[in-house]
Motif scaffolding. Structure first.
Motif, PDB file in Angstrom:
ATOM      1  N   ALA A   7       0.831  -1.214   0.000  1.00 23.52           N
ATOM      2  CA  ALA A   7       0.000   0.000   0.000  1.00 23.52           C
ATOM      3  C   ALA A   7       0.861   1.257   0.000  1.00 23.52           C
ATOM      4  O   ALA A   7       0.560   2.226  -0.707  1.00 23.52           O
ATOM      5  N   GLU A   8       1.939   1.234   0.766  1.00 25.59           N
ATOM      6  CA  GLU A   8       2.836   2.390   0.811  1.00 25.59           C
ATOM      7  C   GLU A   8       3.454   2.645  -0.562  1.00 25.59           C
ATOM      8  O   GLU A   8       3.532   3.777  -1.022  1.00 25.59           O
ATOM      9  N   ARG A  11       0.825   4.208  -2.862  1.00 24.31           N
ATOM     10  CA  ARG A  11       0.648   5.638  -2.553  1.00 24.31           C
ATOM     11  C   ARG A  11       1.821   6.458  -3.097  1.00 24.31           C
ATOM     12  O   ARG A  11       1.629   7.551  -3.648  1.00 24.31           O
ATOM     13  N   GLU A  12       3.044   5.942  -2.945  1.00 22.82           N
ATOM     14  CA  GLU A  12       4.226   6.641  -3.452  1.00 22.82           C
ATOM     15  C   GLU A  12       4.162   6.786  -4.971  1.00 22.82           C
ATOM     16  O   GLU A  12       4.536   7.829  -5.515  1.00 22.82           O
ATOM     17  N   ASP A  15       1.903   9.578  -5.792  1.00 29.00           N
ATOM     18  CA  ASP A  15       2.589  10.849  -5.518  1.00 29.00           C
ATOM     19  C   ASP A  15       3.593  11.187  -6.614  1.00 29.00           C
ATOM     20  O   ASP A  15       3.681  12.337  -7.048  1.00 29.00           O
ATOM     21  N   GLU A  18       1.898  12.533  -9.701  1.00 25.85           N
ATOM     22  CA  GLU A  18       0.868  13.534  -9.410  1.00 25.85           C
ATOM     23  C   GLU A  18       0.745  14.603 -10.487  1.00 25.85           C
ATOM     24  O   GLU A  18      -0.359  14.958 -10.904  1.00 25.85           O
ATOM     25  N   LEU A  30      -7.794   5.540  -4.445  1.00 23.53           N
ATOM     26  CA  LEU A  30      -6.932   4.545  -3.807  1.00 23.53           C
ATOM     27  C   LEU A  30      -7.746   3.757  -2.792  1.00 23.53           C
ATOM     28  O   LEU A  30      -8.247   4.321  -1.822  1.00 23.53           O
TER      29      LEU A  30
END
Length: 150
Positions: A7-8, A11-12, A15, A18, A30
């Motif tokens: 999950a991390e 998310r990265e 980002d 973006e 997400l």
């Protein structure tokens, strides 16, 4: 090889991309939960980023991309779903071939090599996993990765 949180990493990846999805005013949904996996985190990060940037590339202005992870039958499952231009059925069996490009209309950038999805498949298979794709023209595409937990 090490233990990392899928999950991390997802998310990265969101980002890192973006500026691309904001430029197209895309909605990124997400639906990810903390999930440890033992593997090559650097290579799998490349998988997530490739699938996300492909989704961004082939989703129109104001579209949506959903990223989800879950565990089922000792597999970590990660899916990327977009509501983009989709892929005709006859092209799906060839998507993971090196240098394969669906058609000129899908190649919106001259720097596209047709290697991204073949590399994604190789990395997933290095982890004893597999990848599936479902798509319909003008409705979108879902790439689903299955990685066995060890």
């Amino acid at each position: 090889m090490s233990v990392f949180d899928v999950a991390e990493q997802l998310r990265e990846s969101v980002d890192l991309a973006e500026w691309q999805w904001r430029e197209k005013e895309l909605t990124i949904e997400l639906d990810v939960r903390p999930m440890e996996y033992f593997g090559n985190g650097k290579l799998l990060r490349q998988v997530w980023l490739n699938l996300l940037t492909n989704g961004i590339r082939y989703t129109g202005q104001g579209g949506m991309i959903k990223i989800r992870n879950r565990i089922h039958k000792n597999n970590v499952i990660v899916s990327f779903t977009d509501n983009g231009i989709g892929i005709d059925a006859e092209h799906i069996p060839h998507l993971f071939e090196r240098f394969y490009k669906v058609d000129k209309a899908r190649t919106r950038t001259e720097d596209s090599t047709g290697l991204g999805l073949s590399i994604v498949k190789e990395i997933v298979e290095m982890h004893d996993g597999f990848i599936e794709v479902e798509s319909k023209r003008n409705q979108g595409t879902t790439f689903t990765i299955y990685l066995p937990q060890k």
